[in-house]
Design an enzyme around this catalytic site. Structure first.
Site, PDB file in Angstrom:
ATOM      1  N   LYS A 118       0.834  -1.210   0.000  1.00  0.00           N
ATOM      2  CA  LYS A 118       0.000   0.000   0.000  1.00  0.00           C
ATOM      3  C   LYS A 118       0.860   1.248   0.000  1.00  0.00           C
ATOM      4  O   LYS A 118       0.478   2.265  -0.565  1.00  0.00           O
ATOM      5  CB  LYS A 118      -0.951   0.010   1.198  1.00  0.00           C
ATOM      6  N   LYS A 200      -4.161  -9.292  -7.002  1.00  0.00           N
ATOM      7  CA  LYS A 200      -5.424  -9.582  -6.304  1.00  0.00           C
ATOM      8  C   LYS A 200      -6.565  -8.701  -6.818  1.00  0.00           C
ATOM      9  O   LYS A 200      -6.341  -7.527  -7.096  1.00  0.00           O
ATOM     10  CB  LYS A 200      -5.160  -9.289  -4.814  1.00  0.00           C
ATOM     11  N   LYS A 203     -11.056  -4.181  -3.969  1.00  0.00           N
ATOM     12  CA  LYS A 203     -12.179  -3.250  -4.020  1.00  0.00           C
ATOM     13  C   LYS A 203     -11.737  -1.806  -4.045  1.00  0.00           C
ATOM     14  O   LYS A 203     -12.507  -0.932  -4.401  1.00  0.00           O
ATOM     15  CB  LYS A 203     -13.164  -3.517  -2.882  1.00  0.00           C
TER      16      LYS A 203
HETATM   17  P1  TYM Z   1     -10.235  -6.198   3.349  1.00  0.00           P
HETATM   18  O1  TYM Z   1     -11.293  -5.204   3.587  1.00  0.00           O
HETATM   19  O2  TYM Z   1      -9.119  -5.842   2.418  1.00  0.00           O
HETATM   20  O3  TYM Z   1     -10.841  -7.542   2.804  1.00  0.00           O
HETATM   21  C1  TYM Z   1     -11.919  -8.154   3.487  1.00  0.00           C
HETATM   22  C2  TYM Z   1     -11.859  -9.664   3.410  1.00  0.00           C
HETATM   23  O4  TYM Z   1     -11.941 -10.105   2.065  1.00  0.00           O
HETATM   24  C3  TYM Z   1     -10.816 -10.906   1.734  1.00  0.00           C
HETATM   25  N1  TYM Z   1     -10.435 -10.588   0.348  1.00  0.00           N
HETATM   26  C4  TYM Z   1     -10.221 -11.498  -0.592  1.00  0.00           C
HETATM   27  N2  TYM Z   1     -10.270 -12.824  -0.564  1.00  0.00           N
HETATM   28  C5  TYM Z   1      -9.992 -13.474  -1.718  1.00  0.00           C
HETATM   29  N3  TYM Z   1      -9.663 -12.847  -2.872  1.00  0.00           N
HETATM   30  C6  TYM Z   1      -9.590 -11.512  -2.936  1.00  0.00           C
HETATM   31  N4  TYM Z   1      -9.280 -10.909  -4.082  1.00  0.00           N
HETATM   32  C7  TYM Z   1      -9.881 -10.767  -1.765  1.00  0.00           C
HETATM   33  N5  TYM Z   1      -9.922  -9.440  -1.473  1.00  0.00           N
HETATM   34  C8  TYM Z   1     -10.269  -9.351  -0.166  1.00  0.00           C
HETATM   35  C9  TYM Z   1      -9.740 -10.458   2.713  1.00  0.00           C
HETATM   36  O5  TYM Z   1      -8.768 -11.446   2.897  1.00  0.00           O
HETATM   37  C10 TYM Z   1     -10.539 -10.207   3.952  1.00  0.00           C
HETATM   38  O6  TYM Z   1     -10.806 -11.399   4.644  1.00  0.00           O
HETATM   39  N6  TYM Z   1      -7.642  -5.658   7.520  1.00  0.00           N
HETATM   40  C11 TYM Z   1      -8.788  -6.307   6.938  1.00  0.00           C
HETATM   41  C12 TYM Z   1     -10.086  -5.922   7.609  1.00  0.00           C
HETATM   42  C13 TYM Z   1     -10.056  -6.155   9.082  1.00  0.00           C
HETATM   43  C14 TYM Z   1     -10.176  -7.423   9.725  1.00  0.00           C
HETATM   44  C15 TYM Z   1     -10.095  -7.124  11.119  1.00  0.00           C
HETATM   45  C16 TYM Z   1     -10.336  -8.735   9.262  1.00  0.00           C
HETATM   46  C17 TYM Z   1      -9.917  -5.208  10.025  1.00  0.00           C
HETATM   47  N7  TYM Z   1      -9.940  -5.775  11.297  1.00  0.00           N
HETATM   48  C18 TYM Z   1     -10.175  -8.157  12.061  1.00  0.00           C
HETATM   49  C19 TYM Z   1     -10.410  -9.748  10.227  1.00  0.00           C
HETATM   50  C20 TYM Z   1     -10.332  -9.466  11.603  1.00  0.00           C
HETATM   51  C21 TYM Z   1      -8.863  -5.888   5.498  1.00  0.00           C
HETATM   52  O7  TYM Z   1      -8.340  -4.881   5.095  1.00  0.00           O
HETATM   53  O8  TYM Z   1      -9.635  -6.682   4.734  1.00  0.00           O
END
Ligand code: TYM
Length: 341
Positions: A118, A200, A203
């Protein structure tokens, strides 16, 4: 409690409302949450504090946060059976986040792949929050003492750091936090961009033809899959699972497998005589059918602001009760004077 009167295991996860939810968010995360409500005590939140590590238009952030909640429900997260809330409504997250910042090492944070990616992408805004983000994520998790954290592959490193921080704290102060396990799905854990299968599907990237959003209409989805990058092979046998040499095809096979429940061998057999001209629209069709009910339900739920408010109010009340208990324990252990009111 389950049927044997033993406390249910706890599951927790969250998603940042930084962009429209994609097929990656669904297959890598939410789909796997929705099937667990009977078996586990489940907490899922909108990680709106995490969203602040990148710049957002405030009105968009507010809209996306509500839409994300509506989409959680449309994906099958029943608010009667799952605790659904906004991270910023439970201030214990920010408080424990600060404490855990003081137990997370600079070197550990510097090694986080997501920070490196990032900061390379947003060289003009490498803020402190982006760097210390994993300590807040550790707080999000540890407040609820979960057994499992269901996430996609890209978040595994953060959950592993959470485990290290929990163990470090427990070693210093005695058993305080449950040390959770990451729960990564077998297929769909890393959905790749349709036009660039080496990165990847994200979003928060620019809206493009390489990513499919939950709210895309069927014609758009089909167009994106027809344009998906594969390779120069053609004809019988070209649909086979070989992620190293055929990343585009492997990604489409993962998506098809996650949407239909079929194995890679079954998919290879199904398309053994077909070229990409047949395979790509078939994947598009499977995705359209998977997302159709979600899109329709979400559109209806988004319109009902009072219902959404009721969900996140009750969710925050329940989450606060649990989070406060853990935070009190932590404050006491580290030597903060108990608040008398
Ligand atoms: P975030 O918002 O980037 O993504 C949310 C969830 O979606 C999964 N994900 C994917 N899985 C497969 N293929 C993809 N292309 C893909 N893009 C996203 C991510 O692995 C995630 O599970 N830091 C975290 C959010 C967070 C969190 C937490 C998660 C904050 N506190 C506590 C678990 C527990 C994040 O940025 O996810």
């Amino acid at each position: 409690m389950d049927n044997n009167n033993t406390p249910k295991k706890v599951m927790l996860s969250g998603i940042k409302p930084t962009g429209d939810l994609t097929l990656g968010s669904y297959l890598g995360a939410i789909k796997n949450w929705a099937e667990r409500a009977e078996q586990f005590d489940c907490y899922y939140f909108m990680a709106d504090l995490h969203a602040l590590t990148t710049r957002n238009n405030p009105a968009d952030l507010r809209r996306r946060t509500r839409e994300q909640l509506a989409q959680y429900v449309a994906c099958g997260l029943d608010p009667e059976k799952n605790t659904l809330f906004l991270q910023s409504h439970v201030h214990e997250h920010a408080e424990l986040g600060w404490v855990l910042n003081c137990y997370t090492m600079f070197g550990e944070l510097s090694r986080m792949t997501q920070f490196k990616d990032k900061s390379a992408k947003n060289a003009e805004n490498i803020n402190g929050g982006l760097f210390t983000y994993p300590a807040l994520m550790a707080a999000d998790i540890l407040l609820y003492q979960p057994d499992y954290v269901p996430v996609g592959e890209d978040q595994k490193q953060h959950v592993e750091l959470t485990r290290d921080v929990a163990q470090r704290f427990n070693n210093l102060y005695g058993e305080t936090f449950k040390v959770p396990e990451p729960w990564i799905p077998k297929v769909g854990a890393r959905v790749m961009d349709l036009l660039d299968p080496t990165s990847k599907m994200s979003k928060s990237d620019e809206i493009g033809n390489g990513r499919v959003c939950l709210m895309d209409d069927p014609a758009d989805i089909m167009r994106k899959f027809k344009r998906a990058v594969t390779d120069s092979e053609s004809g019988a046998g070209c649909v086979r699972f070989d992620p190293e040499n055929k990343p585009g095809v492997a990604n489409l096979m993962q998506i098809y497998a996650a949407c239909t429940g079929k194995s890679f061998t079954e998919i290879e057999q199904e398309f053994s005589a077909a070229g990409y001209g047949v395979f790509k629209p078939a994947v598009g069709e499977a995705v359209i059918e998977t997302l159709r009910p979600i899109r329709e339900d979400a559109a209806r739920i988004i319109a009902d602001k009072a219902y959404l408010e009721d969900i996140y109010t009750k969710g925050a009340q329940k989450a606060t009760y649990v989070a406060r208990k853990t935070l009190r324990k932590v404050y006491k252990k580290i030597g903060l004077v108990e608040k008398p009111f």
